[in-house]
Design a protein around this motif. Structure first.
Motif, short mmCIF file in Angstrom:
data_model
loop_
_atom_site.label_atom_id
_atom_site.label_comp_id
_atom_site.label_asym_id
_atom_site.label_seq_id
_atom_site.Cartn_x
_atom_site.Cartn_y
_atom_site.Cartn_z
N ALA A 90 0.86 -1.19 0.00
CA ALA A 90 0.00 0.00 0.00
C ALA A 90 0.89 1.24 0.00
CB ALA A 90 -0.91 0.01 1.23
N GLU A 133 0.43 6.69 2.53
CA GLU A 133 -0.76 7.30 3.14
C GLU A 133 -1.83 6.28 3.49
OE1 GLU A 133 0.43 7.94 0.18
OE2 GLU A 133 -1.10 7.79 -1.39
N GLU A 134 -1.68 5.04 3.00
CA GLU A 134 -2.62 3.97 3.35
C GLU A 134 -1.95 2.91 4.23
OE1 GLU A 134 -4.43 2.46 -0.18
OE2 GLU A 134 -5.02 4.43 -0.91
N THR A 135 -0.77 3.21 4.72
CA THR A 135 -0.02 2.23 5.52
C THR A 135 -0.12 2.50 7.01
OG1 THR A 135 1.55 1.81 3.73
CG2 THR A 135 2.28 1.32 5.98
N THR A 163 5.19 -0.35 -1.66
CA THR A 163 4.26 0.77 -1.92
C THR A 163 3.20 0.45 -2.96
OG1 THR A 163 5.85 1.66 -3.51
CG2 THR A 163 5.94 2.51 -1.24
N ASP A 164 3.46 -0.52 -3.86
CA ASP A 164 2.44 -0.87 -4.87
C ASP A 164 2.65 -2.30 -5.35
OD1 ASP A 164 4.49 -0.82 -6.91
OD2 ASP A 164 4.32 1.37 -6.86
N GLY A 183 -3.71 -2.03 -0.10
CA GLY A 183 -4.62 -0.94 -0.42
C GLY A 183 -5.54 -1.39 -1.55
N ASP A 217 -6.11 -0.27 -4.58
CA ASP A 217 -5.49 -0.36 -5.92
C ASP A 217 -4.61 -1.60 -6.01
OD1 ASP A 217 -6.76 1.94 -6.66
OD2 ASP A 217 -5.05 3.26 -6.28
N LEU A 270 -9.81 1.80 7.27
CA LEU A 270 -8.60 2.38 7.88
C LEU A 270 -8.93 3.78 8.40
CD1 LEU A 270 -5.56 2.40 8.51
CD2 LEU A 270 -5.18 3.25 6.17
N VAL A 276 -11.11 5.38 3.29
CA VAL A 276 -9.87 4.63 3.00
C VAL A 276 -10.04 3.22 3.56
CG1 VAL A 276 -7.37 4.48 3.32
CG2 VAL A 276 -8.48 6.72 3.16
N HIS A 277 -9.88 2.22 2.67
CA HIS A 277 -10.09 0.83 3.07
C HIS A 277 -8.87 -0.02 2.73
CE1 HIS A 277 -14.13 2.53 2.70
NE2 HIS A 277 -14.49 1.67 3.62
N LEU A 278 -8.77 -1.13 3.44
CA LEU A 278 -7.71 -2.09 3.19
C LEU A 278 -8.34 -3.45 2.92
CD1 LEU A 278 -5.20 -1.12 6.04
CD2 LEU A 278 -4.98 -0.56 3.62
#
Length: 563
Positions: free
Chosen positions: A463, A466-468, A485-486, A504, A506, A526, A530-532
């Motif tokens: 993720a 900002e989503e971690t 990160t991705d 994340g 994406d 989260l 914002v979801h995980l």
């Protein structure tokens, strides 16, 4: 009457301290860790475990929070990041928040006792002041040092000046005439400098407060000069200004230099703190998700309501501060309040509020420094209202009329901290981690308990930063956690064997096809919007289900509700 009042002041002030302790220290672990708090906590973990701290000019702000947390962790017997918890960390700003109330005693002589007592109560029960005193970030420490600097500066001024009525030295007994106290003035100057140095070592935005304070003092000086031209005789300072300035400057530089250089371990740290302003100016100029309109802070303070949720308002503080502002401007007789201090306070508060409001980048905790100025002005406003008449019955009536407003603030503080600590309808909640995230953390614990690796189970987080957060804090007890990160960054890794993957949205979309047959997917929140996505390897998932089934069966047989 005066004898009766002094014990009364002590009782009210002690009640303010106790209320401050209550609202700041009870159930500190109730709210999930905010990502900013988690970031600070992990940074402190490095200092705690390895004794190493290095100032980061791009993030994290100044070093005081970390070094001041060390004694709290040591007293609590914590030596590792994994051994820390929310209560130990949040106790640091909480107790500094209580300390703000005690520092108000430095303003004796500048403000009437009624004003000090009222300001103490407002600091104790203000929803904004209490809520962010329970946040493991720098803002409450910055306000504590700001109040300390202002209090010492007032004492410096009082000790250095010549008597208000110099004719007393001429016509009155020499031993009764007040006189300057240079040694005391130098000590207070050093105290003011020390607190200013700690302000700078706490947060880069301290320069806004230095600028506002300097502008306020210049304005007050100009007004005093205008009075002298009119023949109004006022107190003047004794001449050894260079000595006071030297004491102030040395005391300010020493703690800032030592802290930013990590006590000489990182000699470039202080220069880095100066170079950091370039990045912070760019951030403050706008273009981030934290951009808000100029009235954001005052809208938050005066009136806030989301949907059918409760009403939030600290309008009482604003109204009383307006009355205090009139006393500063001389429109209302201020009793024994020092007019020059009141004016400096007013000009500082207006200047700081204006700068913070003009800057597009806004987070709600940034309002605390100028809100502290409003609270002090509100104290003066309260004193004026209580002295509206010399009759005790009238004063009692004023107290009776104001009391519900103070109680209402206390109820809002309780609601903000204990009922809705993570509810977006609470105006002080900002990008807060939602309680649903704690279910994700619980799921990691569940799977680790059935895994043969236990807390050494491999956890993969895919993720963007900002989503971690706050995952690095929440997973601090797990030894094998990797962050990417991705999805492209894990392209060469066989993730079908990884026991636990957190992604994340994406990344989850890109990894979903690869994990569809090997993992069980779950969704967790989260932050708002914002979801995980969690992917749990199926063999572990099935073992978890079997374990849960056994526990439920045992509970039914036991009949006591215990697994």
């Amino acid at each position: 009457m005066r004898r009766l009042f002094i014990p009364g002041f002590a009782v009210v002030f002690a009640a303010a301290v106790l209320a401050g302790v209550f609202f700041r220290t009870v159930r500190l672990d109730l709210r999930p860790m905010h990502h900013d708090e988690a970031n600070q906590a992990v940074k402190f973990g490095g200092l705690l475990e390895e004794g190493e701290y290095r100032y980061d000019p791009d993030d994290h702000h100044g070093p005081t929070l970390y070094y001041l947390t060390l004694p709290f962790a040591r007293i609590a017997g914590r030596t590792t990041l994994a051994g820390l918890d929310e209560t130990v960390l949040r106790l640091v700003p909480a107790l500094f928040g209580v300390g703000i109330i005690l520092l108000l005693l430095l303003f004796k002589g500048a403000m009437p006792r009624e004003a000090l007592a009222a300001a103490g109560l407002l600091v104790a029960v203000s929803p904004a002041m209490t809520y962010y005193s329970r946040f493991y970030i720098q803002e409450t420490l910055l306000v504590f040092f700001l109040v300390g600097a202002a209090g010492c500066a007032w004492r410096w001024h009082a000790a250095a000046r010549e008597p208000e009525r110099t004719e007393r030295r001429i016509f009155g007994p020499a031993e009764e005439a007040p006189s300057p106290r240079p040694k005391a003035a130098a000590a207070w100057a050093a105290g003011a400098g020390f607190f200013c140095g700690l302000m700078y070592a706490t947060k880069e935005t301290s320069v806004i407060l230095f600028g506002a304070a300097g502008g306020a003092l210049i304005l007050v000086g100009l007004l005093e000069r205008k009075k002298k031209k009119r023949g109004v005789r006022r107190a003047r300072h004794v001449s050894p200004g260079f000595g006071y300035a030297a004491a102030f400057g040395a005391a300010a530089f020493a703690p800032a230099w030592l802290l930013y250089t990590s006590f000489l371990k990182n000699r470039g740290g202080f220069v880095d703190s100066l170079l950091a302003f370039g990045g912070y100016l760019e951030r403050a100029s706008g273009g981030t998700i934290h951009d808000h309109p100029w009235h954001f802070y005052f809208s938050t303070l005066i009136w806030s309501r989301t949907g059918e949720g409760p009403v939030w308002s600290e309008g009482l503080v604003i109204a009383l501060a307006a009355a205090g502002a009139f006393t500063a401007l001389g429109a209302i007789k201020a009793g024994d309040a020092d007019t020059r201090f009141s004016r400096a306070l007013l000009f500082f508060t207006l200047g700081a509020a204006a700068v913070y409001s003009v800057i597009p980048y806004k987070t709600p905790w940034n309002l605390l420094p100028f809100f502290m100025g409003l609270i002090l002005l509100a104290g003066n406003g309260t004193a004026v209202m209580m002295r509206i008449s010399r009759f005790l019955a009238v004063r009692a009536l004023v107290v009776a009329l104001l009391a519900p407003g103070f109680v209402n603030l206390g109820l809002q503080a309780w609601r903000a901290n204990d009922v809705h600590p993570a509810d977006p309808r609470n105006p002080y909640v900002y990008a807060q981690t939602v309680p649903d995230f704690l279910k994700l953390v619980k799921r990691v614990e569940d799977i680790a308990e059935v895994s043969t690796d236990g807390r050494r189970m491999l956890i993969m987080v895919v993720a963007p930063p900002e989503e971690t957060w706050p995952l690095p804090w929440s997973l601090r007890e797990y030894e094998r956690v990797g962050y990417w990160t991705d999805a492209a960054a894990v392209a060469g890794i066989n993730i079908t064997n990884v026991p636990f993957v957190i992604a994340g949205l994406d990344a989850a979309e890109e990894l979903g096809d690869s994990l569809e047959n090997s993992h069980q997917a779950e969704f967790y929140g989260l932050r708002p919007e914002v979801h995980l996505v969690v992917f749990i390897r199926r063999d572990l998932w099935e073992m978890h289900l079997v374990r849960m089934d056994k526990q439920e069966t045992a509970i039914r047989r036991d009949g006591k509700g215990h697994p």
